[in-house]
Design an enzyme around this catalytic site. Structure first.
Site, mmCIF file in Angstrom:
data_model
loop_
_atom_site.group_PDB
_atom_site.id
_atom_site.type_symbol
_atom_site.label_atom_id
_atom_site.label_comp_id
_atom_site.label_asym_id
_atom_site.label_seq_id
_atom_site.Cartn_x
_atom_site.Cartn_y
_atom_site.Cartn_z
ATOM 1 N N ASP A 29 0.863 -1.186 0.000
ATOM 2 C CA ASP A 29 0.000 0.000 0.000
ATOM 3 C C ASP A 29 0.899 1.234 0.000
ATOM 4 O OD1 ASP A 29 -3.209 0.570 1.110
ATOM 5 O OD2 ASP A 29 -1.753 2.214 1.055
ATOM 6 N N HIS A 93 -9.899 -5.311 -2.987
ATOM 7 C CA HIS A 93 -8.554 -5.500 -2.443
ATOM 8 C C HIS A 93 -8.660 -5.871 -0.977
ATOM 9 C CE1 HIS A 93 -9.617 -1.223 -2.305
ATOM 10 N NE2 HIS A 93 -8.957 -1.151 -1.163
ATOM 11 N N HIS A 95 -6.769 -5.756 2.478
ATOM 12 C CA HIS A 95 -5.663 -5.130 3.204
ATOM 13 C C HIS A 95 -5.086 -6.161 4.178
ATOM 14 C CE1 HIS A 95 -6.610 -0.757 2.405
ATOM 15 N NE2 HIS A 95 -7.832 -1.226 2.241
#
Ligand code: 5GP
Length: 129
Positions: A29, A93, A95
């Site tokens: 990220d 997505h 995390h």
């Protein structure tokens, strides 16, 4: 219009890549909650995670688990937190966040890493896959 993650997948935007297979990619990220914060992304652009068919969803979980295990070996932490939000980028997505405290999961506490640190980190995590 292609999502920012599709542009990364197509190689139009750079990323610090951690893992890739036919269906999925994992990269760091760009604005991490904690060192090693990684996103696991299906190459197929789908907005919401529960829109994925069951097989694809389970394959994403399997891919994410593999990346999480590599993260655990790479970053000293209490555990790996997992979250799915998607309010900023409407392309599924997962995390994966190496956490020590609850605040590491809040998305309000950020860490800043240099480009060299991000490159080294991605390489270390990749090495533990
Ligand atoms: P969400 O959609 O789950 O709310 O948040 C999107 C996440 O993607 C954020 O944590 C943000 O930092 C990350 N992100 C947004 N744009 C980029 C980008 O261009 N590259 C990378 N590596 N991450 C991004």
């Amino acid at each position: 219009m292609a999502s920012i993650f599709t542009k990364i997948i197509q190689g139009d935007i750079p990323c610090y890549k951690v893992a890739e297979d036919e269906q999925f990619i994992a990269f760091l990220d760009i604005n991490p909650n904690a060192k090693g914060h990684t996103l696991c992304v299906p190459k197929q652009e789908i907005n919401r995670i529960f829109e994925m068919n069951e097989e694809h969803y389970l394959a994403l979980m399997k891919f994410s688990r593999r990346v999480a295990k590599a993260l655990e070996k790479s970053i000293p932490c209490e555990r790996i937190g997992m979250s799915v939000i998607g309010l900023e980028v409407p392309h599924v997505h997962v995390h994966l966040i190496p956490i020590n405290e609850m605040k590491d999961m809040t998305f309000q506490h950020k860490v800043v890493l240099s480009s060299d640190e991000m490159t080294a980190l991605a390489s270390t995590i990749h090495g533990h896959l």
